[in-house]
Design a protein around this motif. Structure first.
Motif, PDB file in Angstrom:
ATOM      1  N   THR A 185      -8.981   1.964 -65.034  1.00  0.00           N
ATOM      2  CA  THR A 185      -7.989   2.878 -66.359  1.00  0.00           C
ATOM      3  C   THR A 185      -6.954   3.722 -65.737  1.00  0.00           C
ATOM      4  OG1 THR A 185      -9.614   4.801 -66.032  1.00  0.00           O
ATOM      5  CG2 THR A 185     -10.276   2.721 -67.594  1.00  0.00           C
ATOM      6  N   ASP A 186      -7.139   4.034 -64.245  1.00  0.00           N
ATOM      7  CA  ASP A 186      -6.105   5.078 -63.892  1.00  0.00           C
ATOM      8  C   ASP A 186      -6.428   6.390 -64.525  1.00  0.00           C
ATOM      9  OD1 ASP A 186      -4.962   5.409 -61.597  1.00  0.00           O
ATOM     10  OD2 ASP A 186      -3.021   4.236 -62.102  1.00  0.00           O
ATOM     11  N   PHE A 187      -7.588   6.526 -65.191  1.00  0.00           N
ATOM     12  CA  PHE A 187      -8.049   7.724 -65.884  1.00  0.00           C
ATOM     13  C   PHE A 187      -7.613   8.816 -64.969  1.00  0.00           C
ATOM     14  CE2 PHE A 187     -10.658  11.402 -66.811  1.00  0.00           C
ATOM     15  CZ  PHE A 187     -10.630  11.521 -68.440  1.00  0.00           C
ATOM     16  N   VAL A 206     -12.725   3.623 -49.484  1.00  0.00           N
ATOM     17  CA  VAL A 206     -11.758   4.591 -49.133  1.00  0.00           C
ATOM     18  C   VAL A 206     -10.464   4.141 -50.111  1.00  0.00           C
ATOM     19  CG1 VAL A 206     -12.192   4.864 -46.536  1.00  0.00           C
ATOM     20  CG2 VAL A 206     -10.382   3.336 -47.281  1.00  0.00           C
ATOM     21  N   LYS A 207      -9.690   5.412 -50.206  1.00  0.00           N
ATOM     22  CA  LYS A 207      -8.629   4.966 -51.032  1.00  0.00           C
ATOM     23  C   LYS A 207      -7.441   5.228 -50.229  1.00  0.00           C
ATOM     24  CE  LYS A 207      -5.322   5.421 -54.487  1.00  0.00           C
ATOM     25  NZ  LYS A 207      -5.611   6.113 -55.969  1.00  0.00           N
ATOM     26  N   LEU A 208      -6.384   4.323 -50.602  1.00  0.00           N
ATOM     27  CA  LEU A 208      -5.110   4.769 -49.718  1.00  0.00           C
ATOM     28  C   LEU A 208      -3.926   4.626 -50.730  1.00  0.00           C
ATOM     29  CD1 LEU A 208      -5.505   1.845 -46.892  1.00  0.00           C
ATOM     30  CD2 LEU A 208      -6.171   4.396 -46.799  1.00  0.00           C
ATOM     31  N   ALA A 251     -13.356   0.601 -62.451  1.00  0.00           N
ATOM     32  CA  ALA A 251     -13.171   0.385 -60.758  1.00  0.00           C
ATOM     33  C   ALA A 251     -12.108   1.424 -60.300  1.00  0.00           C
ATOM     34  CB  ALA A 251     -13.050  -1.001 -60.668  1.00  0.00           C
ATOM     35  N   HIS A 252     -11.342   2.271 -61.120  1.00  0.00           N
ATOM     36  CA  HIS A 252     -10.347   2.904 -60.513  1.00  0.00           C
ATOM     37  C   HIS A 252     -10.080   4.024 -61.629  1.00  0.00           C
ATOM     38  CE1 HIS A 252      -5.847   2.768 -58.764  1.00  0.00           C
ATOM     39  NE2 HIS A 252      -6.074   3.850 -59.369  1.00  0.00           N
ATOM     40  N   MET A 253     -10.631   5.242 -61.348  1.00  0.00           N
ATOM     41  CA  MET A 253     -10.302   6.530 -62.105  1.00  0.00           C
ATOM     42  C   MET A 253     -10.160   7.537 -61.184  1.00  0.00           C
ATOM     43  SD  MET A 253     -13.447   8.530 -63.628  1.00  0.00           S
ATOM     44  CE  MET A 253     -13.552   7.496 -65.326  1.00  0.00           C
ATOM     45  N   HIS A 254      -9.472   8.613 -61.558  1.00  0.00           N
ATOM     46  CA  HIS A 254      -9.497   9.772 -60.712  1.00  0.00           C
ATOM     47  C   HIS A 254     -10.066  10.900 -61.349  1.00  0.00           C
ATOM     48  CE1 HIS A 254      -5.747   8.216 -58.554  1.00  0.00           C
ATOM     49  NE2 HIS A 254      -5.737   7.212 -59.502  1.00  0.00           N
ATOM     50  N   VAL A 255     -10.767  11.870 -60.549  1.00  0.00           N
ATOM     51  CA  VAL A 255     -11.481  12.969 -61.179  1.00  0.00           C
ATOM     52  C   VAL A 255     -10.765  14.127 -60.327  1.00  0.00           C
ATOM     53  CG1 VAL A 255     -13.711  14.270 -61.256  1.00  0.00           C
ATOM     54  CG2 VAL A 255     -13.510  11.711 -61.261  1.00  0.00           C
ATOM     55  N   ALA A 286      -4.845  -2.278 -56.205  1.00  0.00           N
ATOM     56  CA  ALA A 286      -4.591  -1.782 -57.705  1.00  0.00           C
ATOM     57  C   ALA A 286      -3.378  -2.327 -58.082  1.00  0.00           C
ATOM     58  CB  ALA A 286      -4.618  -0.259 -57.269  1.00  0.00           C
ATOM     59  N   HIS A 287      -3.526  -2.280 -59.382  1.00  0.00           N
ATOM     60  CA  HIS A 287      -2.533  -2.757 -60.352  1.00  0.00           C
ATOM     61  C   HIS A 287      -1.731  -4.141 -60.098  1.00  0.00           C
ATOM     62  CE1 HIS A 287      -2.308   1.669 -60.201  1.00  0.00           C
ATOM     63  NE2 HIS A 287      -1.897   1.557 -59.113  1.00  0.00           N
ATOM     64  N   LEU A 288      -2.621  -4.867 -59.528  1.00  0.00           N
ATOM     65  CA  LEU A 288      -2.175  -6.482 -59.278  1.00  0.00           C
ATOM     66  C   LEU A 288      -0.941  -6.713 -58.882  1.00  0.00           C
ATOM     67  CD1 LEU A 288      -4.079  -8.192 -62.358  1.00  0.00           C
ATOM     68  CD2 LEU A 288      -4.132  -8.990 -60.390  1.00  0.00           C
TER      69      LEU A 288
HETATM   70 ZN   LIG Z   1      -4.604   5.387 -59.223  1.00  0.00          ZN
END
Ligand SMILES: [Zn+2]
Length: 313
Positions: A272-274, A150-152, A9-13, A214-216
């Motif tokens: 994962t924050d990949f 959207v990502k903030l 649910a949370h990766m970066h490309v 994110a990250h609780l």
């Molecule tokens: Zn992230």
């Protein structure tokens, strides 16, 4: 027994491996305190890397939540300037074209989703780069291109979640069915724009908006359970914090599991924050948490994300 669906649910490309590597090198994770041996990924994080990591770890789907911020765009240009270029002039040129850079960045993220149905794009919004009206018009275009949220990052982008310039954007997200995923955590200095309680006003004003923190709550994780009790529309991903348990300002494995139990495991998604962390290791970390049942943990691996983020699976 069928194996559970696994969704990131949370990766970066990143557009290139080098860009991902530069961003990782420049992004200091300090809020949990020191922890030796945190297993960072070796991937740079371009599309090929993301697809390879997903295949290798058996992920069915991933959500890209790429970060755009003016400061990062400036750094990226400076890092890639040919020798002998006038830096001041290059920076002026970046600032003059920041809105176009944000738009191009988001259109690229949607194009990746168009050619890779396994990746659902979330897109960046920055109230310091585009006016509220321009942000809203841009969001409408991106939703038609496949953006689902959207990502903030209120720390790096330097705004409060309830900044008046953001309100038309939240309205539009409700209208278009877009999810808002935000970094949450502790910031250096007095302005705590990303601690969980900084989102209370947005959650109160927009009960129909799906918000993912994110990250609780990151280094401010002790505020998270109360926020979750007050607002049913807030959900969470567990990336980063799940790799930092036991650090001085992070929960222990047991405290993290208790927090997830308090919040409700059905409201927590694996992320994962990949390319910071590896996809297979994150699954191991989630499945190793105490206090939670196998069914609850398997829901966190993917089914929760499919439901909460309304993924096209
Ligand atoms: Zn992230």
């Amino acid at each position: 027994m069928a194996s559970p669906i696994v969704v990131d649910a949370h990766m970066h490309v990143y557009r290139t491996k080098a860009e991902g590597e530069r961003h990782k090198a420049g992004y200091e994770i300090w809020e949990y305190g020191a922890k030796p041996g945190v297993p960072f990924s070796r991937y740079g994080g371009d599309v090929d890397d993301a697809m390879a990591a997903m295949r290798q770890a058996g992920y069915a789907h991933a959500v890209s939540v790429n970060l755009f911020a003016a400061d990062l765009a400036r750094e990226e240009v400076l890092a890639t300037l040919p020798p002998g270029t006038d830096r001041a002039r290059a920076l002026t040129e970046v600032d003059d074209t920041m809105g176009d850079r944000l738009r191009a960045f988001n259109r690229w993220a949607c194009a990746v989703g168009g050619t890779h149905p396994e990746i659902t794009p979330f897109v960046a919004v920055d109230p310091g780069v585009l006016s509220a009206e321009a942000n809203v018009a841009h969001l409408r275009e991106l939703a038609a291109l496949g953006a689902r949220g959207v990502k903030l990052h209120p720390v790096v982008q330097r705004f409060s979640p309830d900044d008046p310039r953001m309100l038309p954007i939240y309205h539009t997200c409700v209208e278009l069915g877009l999810v808002v995923l935000s970094h949450s955590g502790t910031a250096r200095g007095a302005t705590q724009h990303a601690e969980p309680r900084a989102f209370a006003e947005v959650l109160r004003r927009f009960p129909d908006l799906t918000v993912v923190l994110a990250h609780l709550g990151g280094g401010s994780w002790r505020q998270t359970a109360e926020l979750a009790r007050t607002f049913p529309n807030v959900t969470f991903d567990c990336c980063e914090i799940v790799e930092w348990t036991g650090a001085p300002n992070a929960p222990s494995d047991e405290a993290l599991a208790r927090l997830i139990r308090d919040v409700g495991p059905h409201r927590v998604m694996l992320g994962t924050d990949f390319p910071w962390y590896d996809l297979d290791h994150t699954v191991e970390r989630v499945m190793a948490l105490p206090l939670l049942s196998r069914e609850e943990k398997e829901g966190m691996l993917g089914a929760n994300a499919v439901r909460i983020l309304r993924l096209p699976l």
